[in-house]
Scaffold this motif. Sequence first.
Motif, PDB file in Angstrom:
ATOM      1  N   GLY A 136       0.791  -1.223   0.000  1.00 28.97           N
ATOM      2  CA  GLY A 136       0.000   0.000   0.000  1.00 28.97           C
ATOM      3  C   GLY A 136       0.829   1.282   0.000  1.00 28.97           C
ATOM      4  N   GLY A 137       1.856   1.342  -0.856  1.00 26.27           N
ATOM      5  CA  GLY A 137       2.627   2.577  -0.982  1.00 26.27           C
ATOM      6  C   GLY A 137       3.687   2.763   0.086  1.00 26.27           C
ATOM      7  N   GLU A 138       3.788   1.809   1.005  1.00 21.50           N
ATOM      8  CA  GLU A 138       4.853   1.852   2.010  1.00 21.50           C
ATOM      9  C   GLU A 138       5.738   0.625   1.841  1.00 21.50           C
ATOM     10  N   THR A 139       6.991   0.775   2.229  1.00 18.78           N
ATOM     11  CA  THR A 139       7.898  -0.364   2.136  1.00 18.78           C
ATOM     12  C   THR A 139       8.659  -0.518   3.445  1.00 18.78           C
ATOM     13  N   ASN A 140       8.614  -1.727   3.971  1.00 17.30           N
ATOM     14  CA  ASN A 140       9.367  -2.034   5.176  1.00 17.30           C
ATOM     15  C   ASN A 140      10.708  -2.636   4.751  1.00 17.30           C
ATOM     16  N   ILE A 141      11.780  -2.050   5.264  1.00 22.78           N
ATOM     17  CA  ILE A 141      13.118  -2.554   4.943  1.00 22.78           C
ATOM     18  C   ILE A 141      13.742  -3.107   6.223  1.00 22.78           C
ATOM     19  N   VAL A 142      14.150  -4.362   6.169  1.00 18.24           N
ATOM     20  CA  VAL A 142      14.815  -4.983   7.307  1.00 18.24           C
ATOM     21  C   VAL A 142      16.196  -5.439   6.842  1.00 18.24           C
ATOM     22  N   GLU A 143      17.203  -4.960   7.543  1.00 14.70           N
ATOM     23  CA  GLU A 143      18.576  -5.246   7.131  1.00 14.70           C
ATOM     24  C   GLU A 143      19.269  -5.975   8.272  1.00 14.70           C
ATOM     25  N   THR A 144      19.825  -7.154   8.006  1.00  8.23           N
ATOM     26  CA  THR A 144      20.595  -7.852   9.044  1.00  8.23           C
ATOM     27  C   THR A 144      22.019  -8.029   8.555  1.00  8.23           C
ATOM     28  N   PHE A 145      22.961  -7.823   9.446  1.00  4.89           N
ATOM     29  CA  PHE A 145      24.367  -7.955   9.051  1.00  4.89           C
ATOM     30  C   PHE A 145      25.155  -8.620  10.159  1.00  4.89           C
ATOM     31  N   GLU A 146      26.218  -9.307   9.792  1.00  7.44           N
ATOM     32  CA  GLU A 146      27.099  -9.949  10.768  1.00  7.44           C
ATOM     33  C   GLU A 146      28.012  -8.883  11.364  1.00  7.44           C
ATOM     34  N   ALA A 147      28.132  -8.910  12.676  1.00  8.68           N
ATOM     35  CA  ALA A 147      28.920  -7.895  13.378  1.00  8.68           C
ATOM     36  C   ALA A 147      30.408  -8.086  13.131  1.00  8.68           C
ATOM     37  N   GLU A 148      31.151  -6.987  13.166  1.00  7.52           N
ATOM     38  CA  GLU A 148      32.627  -7.090  13.164  1.00  7.52           C
ATOM     39  C   GLU A 148      33.118  -6.888  14.593  1.00  7.52           C
ATOM     40  N   ASN A 149      34.424  -7.042  14.805  1.00  7.34           N
ATOM     41  CA  ASN A 149      34.934  -7.045  16.180  1.00  7.34           C
ATOM     42  C   ASN A 149      35.575  -5.734  16.626  1.00  7.34           C
ATOM     43  N   THR A 150      35.644  -4.752  15.714  1.00  8.81           N
ATOM     44  CA  THR A 150      36.331  -3.505  16.051  1.00  8.81           C
ATOM     45  C   THR A 150      35.454  -2.570  16.883  1.00  8.81           C
ATOM     46  N   HIS A 151      34.187  -2.465  16.495  1.00 10.77           N
ATOM     47  CA  HIS A 151      33.277  -1.549  17.176  1.00 10.77           C
ATOM     48  C   HIS A 151      32.287  -2.321  18.036  1.00 10.77           C
ATOM     49  N   THR A 152      31.698  -1.631  19.009  1.00  9.00           N
ATOM     50  CA  THR A 152      30.696  -2.291  19.842  1.00  9.00           C
ATOM     51  C   THR A 152      29.442  -2.548  19.003  1.00  9.00           C
ATOM     52  N   THR A 153      28.639  -3.499  19.474  1.00 16.96           N
ATOM     53  CA  THR A 153      27.375  -3.814  18.809  1.00 16.96           C
ATOM     54  C   THR A 153      26.527  -2.545  18.667  1.00 16.96           C
ATOM     55  N   GLU A 154      26.493  -1.759  19.727  1.00 17.78           N
ATOM     56  CA  GLU A 154      25.667  -0.550  19.724  1.00 17.78           C
ATOM     57  C   GLU A 154      26.153   0.457  18.680  1.00 17.78           C
ATOM     58  N   GLN A 155      27.474   0.616  18.582  1.00 19.53           N
ATOM     59  CA  GLN A 155      28.041   1.524  17.568  1.00 19.53           C
ATOM     60  C   GLN A 155      27.685   1.056  16.159  1.00 19.53           C
ATOM     61  N   GLN A 156      27.789  -0.271  15.950  1.00 23.15           N
ATOM     62  CA  GLN A 156      27.498  -0.799  14.611  1.00 23.15           C
ATOM     63  C   GLN A 156      26.027  -0.633  14.266  1.00 23.15           C
ATOM     64  N   ARG A 157      25.172  -0.944  15.248  1.00 23.79           N
ATOM     65  CA  ARG A 157      23.741  -0.802  15.002  1.00 23.79           C
ATOM     66  C   ARG A 157      23.402   0.657  14.693  1.00 23.79           C
ATOM     67  N   ALA A 158      23.959   1.572  15.476  1.00 19.35           N
ATOM     68  CA  ALA A 158      23.688   3.004  15.295  1.00 19.35           C
ATOM     69  C   ALA A 158      24.163   3.482  13.923  1.00 19.35           C
ATOM     70  N   GLY A 159      25.325   3.003  13.496  1.00 17.35           N
ATOM     71  CA  GLY A 159      25.866   3.416  12.198  1.00 17.35           C
ATOM     72  C   GLY A 159      24.994   2.961  11.040  1.00 17.35           C
ATOM     73  N   TRP A 160      24.611   1.690  11.057  1.00 15.46           N
ATOM     74  CA  TRP A 160      23.780   1.149   9.963  1.00 15.46           C
ATOM     75  C   TRP A 160      22.379   1.760   9.996  1.00 15.46           C
ATOM     76  N   GLN A 161      21.873   1.981  11.214  1.00  8.96           N
ATOM     77  CA  GLN A 161      20.541   2.586  11.323  1.00  8.96           C
ATOM     78  C   GLN A 161      20.570   4.016  10.779  1.00  8.96           C
ATOM     79  N   ALA A 162      21.670   4.735  11.035  1.00  5.78           N
ATOM     80  CA  ALA A 162      21.786   6.115  10.557  1.00  5.78           C
ATOM     81  C   ALA A 162      21.777   6.159   9.025  1.00  5.78           C
ATOM     82  N   ILE A 163      22.455   5.197   8.397  1.00  2.65           N
ATOM     83  CA  ILE A 163      22.468   5.145   6.922  1.00  2.65           C
ATOM     84  C   ILE A 163      21.060   4.842   6.403  1.00  2.65           C
ATOM     85  N   LEU A 164      20.400   3.903   7.073  1.00  2.00           N
ATOM     86  CA  LEU A 164      19.035   3.543   6.666  1.00  2.00           C
ATOM     87  C   LEU A 164      18.087   4.740   6.846  1.00  2.00           C
ATOM     88  N   ASN A 165      18.242   5.466   7.949  1.00  2.90           N
ATOM     89  CA  ASN A 165      17.414   6.655   8.179  1.00  2.90           C
ATOM     90  C   ASN A 165      17.663   7.705   7.098  1.00  2.90           C
TER      91      ASN A 165
END
Lengths: 138, 144
Positions: free
Chosen positions: A99-128
């Motif tokens: 109905g004219g809207e699209t739900n996007i769900v993105e899952t990715f494997e974490a890397e070990n350099t940044h914290t989970t929270e940093q990685q989630r925030a970074g990818w979410q910011a790009i998606l936003n």
Amino acid sequence: MEKTITVQATVSAPVEKIWELWNSPEHIIKWYAASNEWHTPKAKNDLRTGGKFLYRMEARDGSVGFDFEGTYETVIKYVLIVYSIADGRKVKIYFAGEGGETNIVETFEAENTHTTEQQRAGWQAILNNFKKYTEENV
Amino acid sequence: MNGPIIIEQKFASKPETVWFAITELAKMKEWYFPELKDFKPEVGFETSFTVNANGVDYPHIWKVTVVEPGKKLVYHWSYDGYPGDSFVMWDIIPLEDGSTKLRLVHSGIETFPQDNPDFSRESCSAGWTFFLCESLKKYLEKER
């Protein structure tokens, strides 16, 4: 089993439009960034099974930059993209249009350099950023 | 019409029963392809088998690319000796009453040689309708 992180957004645009803006280099260079300090001056995208992409990401002040590269494993138009990043981590992106809207769900494997929270925030910011760019351009 | 073929079918069976029917070799041979030689729901698993249709041998090549056990299965589907790049995706959707909806998406059919009627959208669509709405439905009813 690698730890996976999921980010999600609902964008007010039909899935056909989402697909075009998500995958065309001329659009990617406009939305692919996690913050105003970063941008993607160059993007190449060969969207097909076995095809490769390369996004050049740089700080706007030119101080630092890197290539974000990957290979497509699954491309189901308007539905699903799976690619592996050059370091081997897998990314899945699900598109569900209704109905004219699209739900996007993105899952990715974490890397070990940044914290989970940093990685989630970074990818979410790009998606936003994608959501904002798309809704301004529908 | 270039979009994927999408077919949904409800079954009275439980979600895990439907999952096993679409991923276990012995079960797949019964309702799907008796010609199938091997199958494992594991990313990277590859298998090939030949199916004769209208007097022509079509060597199928499958390669599994996504597995979410009990929920989602994707394999790349191509034919040896023919151009084309397609994917088949299966989604298992549990329903509130304990029954199951199965959604099939077959994308990329238009990349197969469209001058061959065996690869036409109509032919593929008819094939999937038979597999899901008749063959698998009967198989699962018998299994209950």
